[in-house]
Scaffold this active site. Structure first.
Site, PDB file in Angstrom:
ATOM      1  N   SER A 107       1.838   2.803   4.947  1.00  0.00           N
ATOM      2  CA  SER A 107       2.888   3.389   5.790  1.00  0.00           C
ATOM      3  C   SER A 107       3.622   2.380   6.653  1.00  0.00           C
ATOM      4  CB  SER A 107       2.330   4.503   6.683  1.00  0.00           C
ATOM      5  OG  SER A 107       1.765   5.515   5.891  1.00  0.00           O
ATOM      6  N   ALA A 144       0.823  -1.213   0.000  1.00  0.00           N
ATOM      7  CA  ALA A 144       0.000   0.000   0.000  1.00  0.00           C
ATOM      8  C   ALA A 144       0.859   1.266   0.000  1.00  0.00           C
ATOM      9  CB  ALA A 144      -0.931  -0.013   1.202  1.00  0.00           C
ATOM     10  N   HIS A 145       0.204   2.406  -0.050  1.00  0.00           N
ATOM     11  CA  HIS A 145       0.876   3.704  -0.151  1.00  0.00           C
ATOM     12  C   HIS A 145       1.793   3.974   1.035  1.00  0.00           C
ATOM     13  CE1 HIS A 145      -3.087   5.657   1.504  1.00  0.00           C
ATOM     14  NE2 HIS A 145      -2.655   4.698   2.268  1.00  0.00           N
ATOM     15  N   ASN A 146       2.943   4.531   0.721  1.00  0.00           N
ATOM     16  CA  ASN A 146       3.895   5.031   1.721  1.00  0.00           C
ATOM     17  C   ASN A 146       4.650   3.922   2.453  1.00  0.00           C
ATOM     18  OD1 ASN A 146       2.767   7.551   1.054  1.00  0.00           O
ATOM     19  ND2 ASN A 146       1.291   7.414   2.700  1.00  0.00           N
TER      20      ASN A 146
END
Lengths: 337, 337, 337
Positions: free
Chosen positions: B256, B236-238
């Protein structure tokens, strides 16, 4: 089609009453007077009291008293449902031909009545059997064998050396014959073990959308005749899956696992590598298989065990609060003495 | 190739007996007299008694008495296997060139000896490094950097702003740089947080078929050097993944999460968002990570804990039936008093 | 943009001190003096002491004493973040037009200002609404309705008969309208139940990369208005998902499951078939739902139960070693008597 005509086509006895025109198949609670509904599980019998279906197909023993709908008797309503869908929703024929935007290597051997969709790519030395349908955007790398009567939906990728038997259905976005996850740790880091084995998919296999099936590392990966695999399933290198298995969505097999014949696997199951799963066994959804499974077993849990053992353990766990209290009571009793 | 020649190429001592012609690599129990097999795990030594392999590569300490096959000694049979595959199955060269059906924006910078397959699309301001292979049907949106020596298999999609280092291998159907799952709840419903960050994939990363790696929301997502990711994995993002990690199939990282270096992750693991996973830790298959993991830990379970604690808990659970009986016995004893 | 100008655009009070130039959005611990950071969760307040952000957006009650950064007050910093991203990272306009390499059937109805990318394929009787963007390599089979203002990223496949409302976003590699996993067992083996139902996706739905959504078997599959679905999610045939739900990555729904409105589902959750999930319920990651879920519930575990019950059970399990010892102590005490 009149209800009585449909019954005749299905090879079923028609009991009526009446003879409504039937144009569609529908679930019991959505059906209208021009729909046929099916009861293949006695659980759904109670829903019949409020159905608006024009025709209901059910087993002899399940005929309800006093009803607003015509009835037809089937020894296997689930099979009759499959047949009724074919009769009432005739499949659209796809005209054979090769779309001008498809890229087909001159060495490819193409059978009779093949359809190759727009922007498909078929590389060197591939074979496409009679009557097969290769969807738009499909990529067949090279040295791939597609048996007769196969249907490959759009945007599938097939790696070099993959072999498909007759009548396979592969859904959109699936990847067949990709590299297994094979690496050797060395002093300097990590060395890829090039994956050079084959993937063999026997006849009448169906594979769901965006599923991935890896080639063998140097041996082969094999999926047996008549096995059905759902969407987003992962089959790793060197796995052997037997005949007539059902593998539900998001299940994953790690490398070299061997699954027998007629095995049923629920969704989101994980198999560790190198396990052997016996014929006719049933693995419940979300299980994690970390051992061999004997033939005919029902397994559940992480790690999975015989499901009745796991259900019993769960029952005990739900009573733990009371057990802690009972032990506390015993301790107090003995303290007081 | 003669067995003794192969041994020499692998840098291994050749013990014989005899000197068979070796043409393939095979598992111990499938190998024929013209195959080489490898024993890198002592567990498989017992299978040697019935092997038909012409040559077996194993460690010094594992040489069997009385045997029907020639033997070669390796200090790392797994590495020797990777080398033998390269020697016995020479990789097919791909002739550089741009297929006429590929669509390549005039602003794209293409290195030397690049291959761009049929129907690939490469958008504005992309860079493709020397010797890279862009498979059929790949879509590179725009402003994407593909380092030298990369291989992108067919039907991959790369979103704008993604950066790949040297020597990366991305398998078919993977999606790189897609939007993270970011939304803000408001009085009127839901507002999409446009995802404008980058995805950076460092050198020698391999990503499996149909895996998805989201871009950063406005920061970046990063996958470290030498990390290997299997099929159908979600990042996922980050997220930041360190160097030389192995992440098995169908694992998912929520937003994250930070994974250290040399972390091994089994299949179908889930990481909650914002967790920190220490260097060298090992996460067993199917775990659900809902806390930070200290370096060097072995974690298992949902939610995951130190695996030896979880195994002990499982052992106690399997003895609960007896415990309930023991408590009942104690209660009866005290009732009787 | 000056910090005070940005605050004004966001409809927020600007407190200063100073008025730095702000050019980007960044996480609190990565922000520089020209970035704006957001605190929408009080958990992150402690990170403010070491931030280098030029501007911080937070709620009235969270304003820190003595600070090195300018502050703006928002009643909903998460919404302000979404707005700030739109302001500071203006979206690149895509020029309408149909790429010459796209294949569009002459019967297709195309609205105004539509973009159709290179190598897209749009089959017979499809409709593409005003302002929609059809990415490179997308395949729309036939009889598909794409509402106005939709964005379909590259290499998506949509099966015949799918309907999308206004403003949907579908990410790369997703497959919409594929066949459900429906088969009838017969004496002779297995009969495919042809899947002839529809898939309806209402307005403002977002679906993640490589997710798969099956059509209805003969009824329909439906995803409600404003629902957001992450990457690699599976939605099986005949499922109905309500409005404004969030479904995280790698979750799977088996056939005919009905999810209410505003339901939040964590990652890697599995739903058995034919379950009903009440409005406003919350399903934690990795759960396996095997029963109906009442409205407003919080469920966790495999099989899932009310999460507070499961957390309590976990607490008891972690104390089992002590309980076994306590029972042993009681037994000894009684043996001694």
């Amino acid at each position: 089609m009149l209800a009585s005509e449909l019954a005749k086509e299905l090879g079923c006895d028609y009991l009526g009453p009446g003879d409504p025109e039937i144009i569609g198949v529908a679930p019991i609670d959505e059906a209208t007077s021009s729909d046929v509904a099916f009861v293949h599980n006695p659980v759904y019998l109670k829903r019949l009291s409020s159905t608006s279906a024009g025709l209901v197909v059910l087993m002899d023993k399940n005929i309800p008293e006093g009803r607003n709908f015509a009835v037809t008797i089937s020894d296997n309503p689930h099979r009759s449902m499959a047949q009724a869908v074919d009769l009432l929703y005739p499949e659209k024929m796809i005209e054979p031909g090769i779309h001008p935007s498809a890229v087909v290597d001159p060495t490819v051997k193409i059978g009779k009545n093949v359809f190759i969709g727009a922007r498909a790519y078929i590389g060197a030395e591939c074979v496409v059997g009679d009557g097969s349908i290769i969807g738009e955007g499909v990529v067949l790398s090279d040295n791939i064998h597609i048996g007769p009567g196969c249907r490959l939906y759009p945007n599938i990728t097939v790696y070099s050396g993959t072999w498909l038997g007759e009548g396979c259905i592969i859904h959109a976005g699936a990847v067949l014959g990709s590299d297994g996850f094979g690496f050797a740790a060395t002093e300097d880091g990590v060395l890829k073990i090039r994956q050079v084995g084959k993937l063999v998919i026997e006849q009448d296999v169906e594979i769901g959308a965006n599923s991935t099936v890896d080639r063998g590392s140097f041996s082969e990966t094999r999926i047996g005749k008549g096995t059905k695999i759902d969407n987003l399933v992962q089959v790793a290198h060197n796995c052997k899956i037997g005949e007539f298995c059902f593998i539900a969505s998001q299940t994953g097999l790690a490398g070299s696992t061997v699954i027998g014949d007629r095995v049923m696997v629920g969704g989101q199951v994980g198999f560790a590598g190198h396990q052997k799963i016996g014929d006719g066994s049933l693995i419940f959804a979300k299980s994690g298989i970390a051992s061999d499974v004997p033939p005919g077993s029902k397994y559940f849990g992480i790690p999975a065990k015989e499901s009745n053992i796991v259900h019993r353990e769960h029952a005990y766990i739900s009573r733990l609060q009371k057990l802690f209290r009972r032990v506390r009571t015993l301790e107090k009793l003995l303290e007081d003495k």
